[in-house]
Write a protein that holds these residues in place. Structure first.
Motif, short mmCIF file in Angstrom:
data_model
loop_
_atom_site.label_atom_id
_atom_site.label_comp_id
_atom_site.label_asym_id
_atom_site.label_seq_id
_atom_site.Cartn_x
_atom_site.Cartn_y
_atom_site.Cartn_z
N VAL A 87 -10.19 -0.18 7.35
CA VAL A 87 -9.07 -0.94 8.61
C VAL A 87 -8.86 -2.10 7.76
CG1 VAL A 87 -9.79 -2.87 10.84
CG2 VAL A 87 -10.82 -0.65 10.61
N PRO A 88 -9.43 -3.00 6.51
CA PRO A 88 -8.60 -3.80 5.78
C PRO A 88 -8.14 -3.51 4.76
CG PRO A 88 -11.53 -5.04 6.41
CD PRO A 88 -11.15 -3.11 6.98
N ILE A 89 -8.38 -2.14 4.55
CA ILE A 89 -7.18 -2.03 3.78
C ILE A 89 -6.21 -1.71 3.46
CG2 ILE A 89 -7.16 0.17 2.34
CD1 ILE A 89 -9.61 0.01 1.32
N GLY A 90 -5.81 -0.44 5.38
CA GLY A 90 -4.98 0.04 5.93
C GLY A 90 -4.22 -1.78 6.55
N LEU A 91 -4.77 -2.84 6.83
CA LEU A 91 -4.40 -3.91 7.67
C LEU A 91 -2.91 -4.43 6.63
CD1 LEU A 91 -7.15 -5.39 9.85
CD2 LEU A 91 -4.38 -5.07 10.74
N VAL A 92 -4.20 -4.66 5.53
CA VAL A 92 -3.50 -5.04 3.92
C VAL A 92 -2.22 -4.30 3.70
CG1 VAL A 92 -3.42 -6.34 1.90
CG2 VAL A 92 -5.24 -6.48 3.38
N SER A 93 -2.69 -2.88 3.12
CA SER A 93 -1.29 -2.03 2.92
C SER A 93 -0.49 -1.96 4.26
CB SER A 93 -2.13 -0.93 3.33
OG SER A 93 -0.71 0.39 2.86
N GLY A 94 -0.43 -1.90 5.20
CA GLY A 94 0.83 -1.89 6.09
C GLY A 94 2.19 -3.14 6.28
N TYR A 95 1.27 -4.52 6.17
CA TYR A 95 1.88 -5.29 6.43
C TYR A 95 2.39 -5.63 4.89
CZ TYR A 95 2.71 -10.79 7.98
OH TYR A 95 2.97 -11.26 8.18
N ILE A 96 1.84 -5.96 3.69
CA ILE A 96 1.95 -6.11 2.67
C ILE A 96 3.53 -5.41 2.16
CG2 ILE A 96 1.24 -6.63 -0.10
CD1 ILE A 96 -1.39 -7.65 0.69
N GLY A 97 3.05 -4.01 2.33
CA GLY A 97 3.95 -2.83 1.94
C GLY A 97 4.72 -3.18 1.05
N GLY A 98 5.33 -2.12 0.32
CA GLY A 98 5.63 -2.20 -1.01
C GLY A 98 5.26 -1.91 -2.20
N ARG A 99 4.87 -1.97 -3.55
CA ARG A 99 4.13 -0.98 -4.52
C ARG A 99 2.63 -0.70 -4.35
NH1 ARG A 99 4.86 -3.85 -10.37
NH2 ARG A 99 6.69 -2.05 -10.14
N LEU A 100 2.16 -1.91 -3.68
CA LEU A 100 0.55 -1.81 -3.30
C LEU A 100 0.42 -1.04 -2.00
CD1 LEU A 100 -2.50 -3.10 -3.01
CD2 LEU A 100 -1.41 -4.88 -1.40
N ASP A 101 1.33 -1.22 -1.03
CA ASP A 101 1.33 0.15 0.01
C ASP A 101 1.25 1.66 -0.58
OD1 ASP A 101 0.97 1.22 2.92
OD2 ASP A 101 3.52 1.71 2.43
N ARG A 102 1.91 1.72 -1.73
CA ARG A 102 2.38 2.77 -2.32
C ARG A 102 1.05 3.05 -2.88
NH1 ARG A 102 7.93 0.61 -2.92
NH2 ARG A 102 7.23 0.87 -4.94
N ILE A 103 0.74 2.25 -4.22
CA ILE A 103 -0.92 3.25 -4.32
C ILE A 103 -1.90 3.58 -4.20
CG2 ILE A 103 -2.75 1.38 -5.90
CD1 ILE A 103 0.40 0.34 -7.05
N LEU A 104 -2.32 2.05 -2.49
CA LEU A 104 -3.55 2.47 -1.66
C LEU A 104 -3.13 3.71 -0.82
CD1 LEU A 104 -4.01 -1.08 -0.11
CD2 LEU A 104 -5.07 -0.08 -1.57
N MET A 105 -1.48 3.98 -0.51
CA MET A 105 -1.72 5.44 0.02
C MET A 105 -1.66 6.81 -0.60
SD MET A 105 -1.26 4.95 3.36
CE MET A 105 -2.52 3.90 2.44
N ARG A 106 -1.46 6.27 -1.51
CA ARG A 106 -1.33 7.48 -2.65
C ARG A 106 -3.12 8.08 -2.87
NH1 ARG A 106 3.13 6.86 -2.02
NH2 ARG A 106 2.06 8.55 0.02
N VAL A 107 -3.77 6.95 -2.69
CA VAL A 107 -5.01 6.71 -2.84
C VAL A 107 -6.23 7.67 -1.50
CG1 VAL A 107 -7.53 5.86 -2.97
CG2 VAL A 107 -5.80 5.11 -4.87
N VAL A 108 -5.25 7.07 -0.54
CA VAL A 108 -5.74 8.04 0.66
C VAL A 108 -5.21 9.45 0.54
CG1 VAL A 108 -4.98 8.09 2.92
CG2 VAL A 108 -5.56 5.89 1.65
#
Length: 273
Positions: A87-108
């Motif tokens: 949940v915290p990873i999803g919250l941060v990834s969705g709210y911040i977006g950008g490169r961090l979101d792309r990196i985290l979603m590739r891991v997912v």
């Protein structure tokens, strides 16, 4: 409407009774679940042994109660860790977006490329048998679902006017996440977690059945099924009882998950009017 209310109350009551039974299991078990007594091996159902005894003379009723703590308790622990991680990873990834979101979603995406059971079996096989390795393996395949769900909810909510107004008024990101995002995420996460609990119980029992989870003499429903398979013709109750226990608890969690899904759907619909 009345029938639906009665069904809902019955599901909640069953869930409550089962959880209470798990908590007080050590106090209501008539025997030590690991006590071996070869003189009583493979005894049928009786007043002394409510569900008979197994091949080592251990009381099956006591082992079922203790096994509930192991199987269901382990599933709750897996759920808790998966939620705290995903949940915290999803919250941060969705709210911040950008490169961090792309990196985290590739891991997912990498974790979600394989079916849950296959990935859990591979990880458990690599780590070796044991309940802690089993917990780690299942958490690794379950946290991604909560991360993706939290992210999708945040992506939907952060485009709405009240979030934009909060940003214009100088509300900080942490306050927006805490006051606006988390309440919206929790409902969806609770529904998924309740429905997922049954799947995790099945996964724990399945991996223990094939020898990758709890090890003897630990009373665990899947391990009990594995031990009993050699005695199916002489004492079929040894497999039927833990099998029924697994079926009943999974059914209860699925019914409770359906109730929560309907509840939050109605809540969201009313909130949108």
């Amino acid at each position: 409407m009345i029938n639906r209310l009665r069904t809902t109350n019955s599901v909640i009551l069953l869930m409550g009774l089962f959880l209470i039974a798990i908590i007080i299991a050590p106090f209501i078990a008539p025997f030590d679940p690991n006590q071996v007594n070869m003189a009583n091996r493979l005894k049928p159902v009786s007043l002394e042994h409510f569900l008979g005894t197994d091949h080592l003379g251990r009381d099956v009723f006591s082992r079922i109660l203790a096994g509930a703590q192991t199987t269901v308790g382990t599933s709750f622990l897996v759920l808790a860790i998966s939620l705290l991680l995903g949940v915290p990873i999803g919250l941060v990834s969705g709210y911040i977006g950008g490169r961090l979101d792309r990196i985290l979603m590739r891991v997912v995406d990498a974790f979600m490329a394989f079916p849950d059971y296959i990935a859990a079996i591979i990880l458990s096989g690599l780590l070796g048998p044991g309940i802690f390795n089993l917990i780690f393996a299942i958490v690794m395949v379950k946290w991604v679902g909560y991360a993706r769900l939290a992210r999708s909810t945040v992506l939907t909510e952060k485009q709405k006017d009240y979030i934009l107004i909060a940003k214009v008024n100088g509300v900080g990101s942490m306050n927006i996440l805490r006051r606006h995002m988390i309440p919206h995420v929790l409902g969806n996460v609770m529904v998924l977690a309740t429905l997922d609990a049954g799947k995790i119980i099945l996964m724990i029992a399945s991996l223990s059945y094939i020898g990758l989870g709890a090890q003897p003499p630990t009373p665990e429903w899947g391990a009990m099924l594995n031990e009993a398979k050699a005695f199916f013709y002489n004492a079929p109750h040894l497999m039927l009882i833990p099998g029924l226990a697994i079926m009943v608890i999974v059914l209860i969690f699925n019914l409770f998950g359906d109730y929560l899904r309907d509840y939050y759907d109605v809540k969201n619909q009313n909130g949108g009017r």
